[in-house]
Write a protein that holds these residues in place. Structure first.
Motif, PDB file in Angstrom:
ATOM      1  N   THR A 144     102.927 -89.186-108.024  1.00  0.00           N
ATOM      2  CA  THR A 144     103.047 -88.701-106.640  1.00  0.00           C
ATOM      3  C   THR A 144     103.136 -87.179-106.675  1.00  0.00           C
ATOM      4  N   TYR A 145     102.961 -86.577-105.531  1.00  0.00           N
ATOM      5  CA  TYR A 145     103.143 -85.120-105.430  1.00  0.00           C
ATOM      6  C   TYR A 145     104.421 -84.857-104.646  1.00  0.00           C
ATOM      7  N   SER A 146     105.251 -83.947-105.169  1.00  0.00           N
ATOM      8  CA  SER A 146     106.483 -83.598-104.453  1.00  0.00           C
ATOM      9  C   SER A 146     106.214 -82.392-103.543  1.00  0.00           C
ATOM     10  N   GLN A 147     107.253 -81.934-102.868  1.00  0.00           N
ATOM     11  CA  GLN A 147     107.124 -80.752-102.010  1.00  0.00           C
ATOM     12  C   GLN A 147     107.577 -79.488-102.764  1.00  0.00           C
ATOM     13  N   ASP A 148     107.777 -79.625-104.065  1.00  0.00           N
ATOM     14  CA  ASP A 148     108.258 -78.501-104.871  1.00  0.00           C
ATOM     15  C   ASP A 148     107.094 -77.568-105.226  1.00  0.00           C
ATOM     16  N   HIS A 149     107.186 -76.323-104.785  1.00  0.00           N
ATOM     17  CA  HIS A 149     106.082 -75.373-104.990  1.00  0.00           C
ATOM     18  C   HIS A 149     106.191 -74.637-106.328  1.00  0.00           C
ATOM     19  N   ARG A 150     107.289 -74.835-107.072  1.00  0.00           N
ATOM     20  CA  ARG A 150     107.539 -74.037-108.286  1.00  0.00           C
ATOM     21  C   ARG A 150     106.802 -74.649-109.479  1.00  0.00           C
TER      22      ARG A 150
ATOM     23  N   GLU B 116     117.756 -72.923-109.140  1.00  0.00           N
ATOM     24  CA  GLU B 116     117.197 -74.233-109.506  1.00  0.00           C
ATOM     25  C   GLU B 116     117.360 -75.211-108.349  1.00  0.00           C
ATOM     26  N   ASN B 117     117.169 -74.750-107.118  1.00  0.00           N
ATOM     27  CA  ASN B 117     117.317 -75.653-105.965  1.00  0.00           C
ATOM     28  C   ASN B 117     116.319 -76.800-106.044  1.00  0.00           C
ATOM     29  N   ASN B 118     116.692 -77.874-105.477  1.00  0.00           N
ATOM     30  CA  ASN B 118     115.804 -79.031-105.487  1.00  0.00           C
ATOM     31  C   ASN B 118     114.972 -79.026-104.197  1.00  0.00           C
ATOM     32  N   PHE B 119     113.670 -78.912-104.348  1.00  0.00           N
ATOM     33  CA  PHE B 119     112.803 -78.836-103.179  1.00  0.00           C
ATOM     34  C   PHE B 119     112.069 -80.138-102.893  1.00  0.00           C
ATOM     35  N   ARG B 120     112.512 -81.204-103.524  1.00  0.00           N
ATOM     36  CA  ARG B 120     111.770 -82.463-103.323  1.00  0.00           C
ATOM     37  C   ARG B 120     111.882 -82.949-101.898  1.00  0.00           C
TER      38      ARG B 120
ATOM     39  N   SER C 122     109.946 -74.664 -95.179  1.00  0.00           N
ATOM     40  CA  SER C 122     109.480 -76.033 -95.447  1.00  0.00           C
ATOM     41  C   SER C 122     107.956 -76.072 -95.416  1.00  0.00           C
ATOM     42  N   PHE C 123     107.414 -76.958 -96.199  1.00  0.00           N
ATOM     43  CA  PHE C 123     105.962 -77.095 -96.296  1.00  0.00           C
ATOM     44  C   PHE C 123     105.506 -78.256 -95.408  1.00  0.00           C
ATOM     45  N   PRO C 124     104.261 -78.204 -94.939  1.00  0.00           N
ATOM     46  CA  PRO C 124     103.770 -79.340 -94.148  1.00  0.00           C
ATOM     47  C   PRO C 124     103.707 -80.606 -95.004  1.00  0.00           C
ATOM     48  N   GLN C 125     103.734 -81.751 -94.367  1.00  0.00           N
ATOM     49  CA  GLN C 125     103.755 -83.032 -95.063  1.00  0.00           C
ATOM     50  C   GLN C 125     102.583 -83.177 -96.033  1.00  0.00           C
TER      51      GLN C 125
END
Ligand code: SF4
Length: 258
Positions: A85-91, A254-258, A25-28
């Protein structure tokens, strides 16, 4: 000496061994893939001071060019609340520059190399890094891929000192005029088949240096690029994700990382 050993025990196990099966997980505060709410009627006004590279364009539909995006809060502020907005998806890595232009949430992520090339590079990929006038931010993230957290070499990917020993180039920076000849010569020195990876907004479009008198506004005006990795700088996992997709090791994830 004892202090170092005790600290190592306290630090424990750090390598993200579960990656790519599981993504840490990524920081907020992490700003991943931008998301556009294109159902809203209100357009985003052009604002040169907050979007100097012109990443956001309001035509029939709102678009955002990730290659020109510095992933900053200012960019969010030029649109009415909630539109960008910015999501948490790094891809974020793509194979074609036009795929960097977003209209909603979908990104056409990088395709794998053809089978013949994958057979050559799939288990062992050697890269030569070329800093072509970067601020060193992207280079620091590339270097971080080699640390114990990301442990790049477990995927068979390594950096080498000579282009003659390399399968491809990983390039950062807008390519300053001073670096043009060195970059072209380095490219020529890599044996065929070879790949070129542009890392960061500078290598894609010139980044904050875009339009500067002494820069080239990116790599692909000089040599062909196979993988574009946006960001300023991109996260090590964004770079790693792009590399693994290029090598055909992540295609169906194709996991959802949002
Ligand atoms: S993209 Fe950003 S971090 Fe990377 S070299 Fe350019 S200015 Fe530096």
């Amino acid at each position: 000496m004892w202090g170092i050993i005790i600290n190592r025990f306290k630090q424990g196990f750090r390598t993200t061994l579960s990656y790519p099966k599981e993504v840490p997980s990524f920081p907020q505060r992490f700003r991943g893939k931008p998301v556009l709410n294109n159902t809203a009627d209100t357009p985003c006004p052009i604002n040169k001071s907050k979007d100097p590279l012109g990443a956001v364009a309001s035509g029939k539909k709102l678009t955002l060019d990730m290659g020109k995006c510095l992933f900053n809060e200012d960019l969010k502020a030029i649109c009415p609340k909630g539109i960008l907005t910015y999501s948490q998806d790094h891809r974020l890595a793509v194979s074609k520059k036009k795929d960097l232009i977003l209209q909603g949430e979908e990104v056409k992520l990088a395709r794998a190399l053809n089978e013949k090339t994958r057979k050559i590079f799939g288990r062992s990929l050697k890269l030569r890094e070329v800093c072509a006038g970067s601020c060193s931010g992207c280079d620091a993230e590339i270097q971080a891929m080699g640390n114990i957290v990301f442990d790049l070499s477990r995927f068979g990917i390594q950096f080498v000192a000579s282009p003659r020993h390399a399968d491809g180039l990983m390039i950062t920076g807008p390519v300053t005029k001073n670096m043009e000849l060195a970059l072209k010569k380095t490219y020529e020195a890599v044996p065929h088949p070879k790949i070129v990876i542009a890392v960061g907004a500078c290598a894609i479009n010139g980044g904050p240096f875009q339009g500067g008198r002494d820069v080239h506004d990116g790599v692909d005006g000089l040599i062909p690029v196979d993988l574009y990795i946006p960001g300023c700088p991109p996260h090590p996992l964004t770079i790693l994700d792009g590399l693994l997709r290029l090598l055909g090791k992540l295609e169906n994830k194709e996991n959802n990382f949002r």
